[in-house]
Design an enzyme around this catalytic site. Structure first.
Site, PDB file in Angstrom:
ATOM      1  N   HIS A 222      16.318   1.420 -13.048  1.00 20.69           N
ATOM      2  CA  HIS A 222      15.455   2.580 -13.286  1.00 20.69           C
ATOM      3  C   HIS A 222      16.150   3.882 -12.863  1.00 20.69           C
ATOM      4  O   HIS A 222      17.038   3.885 -12.014  1.00 20.69           O
ATOM      5  CB  HIS A 222      14.150   2.433 -12.512  1.00 20.69           C
ATOM      6  CG  HIS A 222      14.362   2.309 -11.032  1.00 20.69           C
ATOM      7  ND1 HIS A 222      14.651   3.380 -10.227  1.00 20.69           N
ATOM      8  CD2 HIS A 222      14.377   1.222 -10.231  1.00 20.69           C
ATOM      9  CE1 HIS A 222      14.821   2.955  -8.991  1.00 20.69           C
ATOM     10  NE2 HIS A 222      14.677   1.654  -8.954  1.00 20.69           N
TER      11      HIS A 222
ATOM     12  N   GLU B 226      10.467  -5.123  -7.998  1.00 19.73           N
ATOM     13  CA  GLU B 226      11.213  -4.769  -6.782  1.00 19.73           C
ATOM     14  C   GLU B 226      11.178  -5.923  -5.774  1.00 19.73           C
ATOM     15  O   GLU B 226      10.212  -6.700  -5.740  1.00 19.73           O
ATOM     16  CB  GLU B 226      10.538  -3.523  -6.200  1.00 19.73           C
ATOM     17  CG  GLU B 226      11.104  -2.989  -4.911  1.00 19.73           C
ATOM     18  CD  GLU B 226      12.485  -2.419  -5.084  1.00 19.73           C
ATOM     19  OE1 GLU B 226      13.438  -3.164  -4.801  1.00 19.73           O
ATOM     20  OE2 GLU B 226      12.627  -1.244  -5.497  1.00 19.73           O
TER      21      GLU B 226
END
Ligand SMILES: *[C@@H]1O[C@H](CO)[C@@H](O)[C@H](O)[C@H]1NC(C)=O
Ligand SMILES: *[C@@H]1O[C@H](CO)[C@@H](O)[C@H](O)[C@H]1NC(C)=O
Ligand SMILES: *[C@@H]1O[C@H](CO)[C@@H](O)[C@H](O)[C@H]1NC(C)=O
Ligand SMILES: *[C@@H]1O[C@H](CO)[C@@H](O)[C@H](O)[C@H]1NC(C)=O
Ligand SMILES: *[C@@H]1O[C@H](CO)[C@@H](O)[C@H](O)[C@H]1NC(C)=O
Length: 345
Positions: free
Chosen positions: A102, A207
């Site tokens: 990201h 994550e």
């Protein structure tokens, strides 16, 4: 550090997805990408400036495909990969994974601001500091610029170079990755009314499960309201059942992340017959994937907004799950008082 009892069974089951076969992964074709060379690690060039890192070379399949040398490097690479799949033994397949980290998020900035230790033991466990918020962190303006550059790459460079467009897309449920995928792909000309950009939101791409509030995700309905075209993997829960405040479930030196990414790859290699697959995810997911596939430069670390392509060979070893166990249970997160540059205020 206190080791907690293993009360994690239910959340870990939620991570497993549907029943997948298990595979042995390898990178048996090398000398393809400049990212394979550990010498570039101190100062890695951007994917966008290097034709995605594809090296200029010939393949043994060139002679029949491109006798007069008219095709691009990527066209000849794609033909080479198609040949590998055509000639592969039963149970063996090759896929090209385009793995994107990201763009910069507010948690990245805050970690640098506070320093790694202070960030870990105090600030990461807060939702923000009154100035910025990093719970399920959003992209910063710099993060948006990084992923708009990725959009330009797919819109322009990829067309000129004839880079195979991803045939399927998977995205981490964290806000920063949902936005990264959207900004990168959603406005490209390949979509039309009947076929909008519809990546699959996948828990296994999220994550690392630690105590950072940046590891918590919003509910499914929130994601759907923001990105109505996105699809969800089966059994994607409304609320986040994996994040646990104050607990590090997947701590950095445990096997948890490798076990998780193996499940991810097993799931994708079982259920997806595409060759070119896009992941929009996190550095902490891409690194263990590089380890698990035996990438020649497993130490390659992606900056925010960077992307790495890898050619992976998978050989089915069983029709059932691999059953690799996590060594090292969840632990209580490090804790300390207010710290850092503004800590004494
Ligand atoms: C690869 O070939 C292209 C096109 O001929 C050229 O522009 C580029 O500089 C070459 N790259 C390297 C690393 O030699
Ligand atoms: C909060 O953190 C940001 C960096 O993420 C920093 O720029 C800002 O000054 C901090 N605010 C306070 C009140 O310390
Ligand atoms: C998705 O990207 C487009 C193009 O940049 C943008 O207009 C839109 O607001 C984005 N959607 C969200 C929810 O961020
Ligand atoms: C992980 O690190 C901690 C301390 O940093 C150490 O005590 C523990 O043995 C390590 N665990 C593994 C599985 O390497
Ligand atoms: C891939 O799988 C889909 C269904 O999951 C099927 O419709 C398609 O024909 C398959 N493609 C190939 C090349 O096998």
């Amino acid at each position: 550090m206190r080791v907690l009892p293993l009360v994690l069974t239910a959340p870990l089951l939620a991570f497993q997805g549907c029943v997948a076969a298990s595979f042995r992964y390898s990178v048996d074709k090398t000398g393809l990408f400049l990212q394979e060379d550990p010498k570039i690690n101190p100062n890695p060039p951007s994917y966008a400036d290097t034709n995605f890192g594809l090296l200029n070379r010939t393949y043994e399949t060139d002679a029949s495909f491109d006798p007069s040398g008219q095709k691009t490097q990527w066209e000849r690479f794609a033909n080479y990969v198609a040949g590998l799949n055509k000639d592969a033994a039963p149970g063996v397949s090759y896929k090209v994974l385009y793995m994107a980290r990201h763009g910069e998020g507010y948690h990245n900035v805050a970690q640098t601001f506070y320093g790694a230790d202070c960030w870990e033991c105090y600030w990461s466990q807060q939702t923000g500091n009154g100035t910025t918020t990093w719970q399920d962190a959003e992209l910063t303006p710099k993060g948006y610029a990084q992923v708009r550059a990725a959009n330009a790459f797919w819109r322009d460079t990829a067309l000129t170079s004839k880079i195979p467009f991803p045939q399927s897309f998977y995205v981490s449920p964290m806000a920063r990755c949902l936005a990264t995928a959207n900004e990168t792909f959603a406005t490209l000309g390949v979509w039309d009314g009947s076929r909008g950009f519809a990546p699959v939101v996948k828990e296994l791409l999220r994550e690392t499960l630690n105590a950072c509030t940046c590891s918590w995700r919003h509910p499914k309905s929130w994601i759907h309201a923001r990105f109505p075209t996105y699809r969800f993997e089966p059994d994607f829960s409304e609320d986040d059942v994996l994040f646990r405040p104050g607990i590090v479930t997947e701590y950095a030196n445990s096997t948890a992340q490798r076990v998780r990414v193996r499940r991810l790859l097993d799931d994708v290699f079982t259920g997806d017959n595409s060759t070119y697959i896009s992941f929009s995810t996190h550095g902490v997911v891409i690194s263990p994937i590089l380890e698990v596939i035996g990438y020649p430069n497993a130490g390659f670390s992606l900056g925010t907004g960077q992307v790495i392509p890898v050619l992976v060979r998978a050989e089915k070893v069983s029709d059932g799950p691999g059953g690799e166990a996590v060594v090292g249970g969840p632990v209580a997160a490090k804790a300390c008082g207010v710290c850092g540059p503004a800590g004494g205020k």
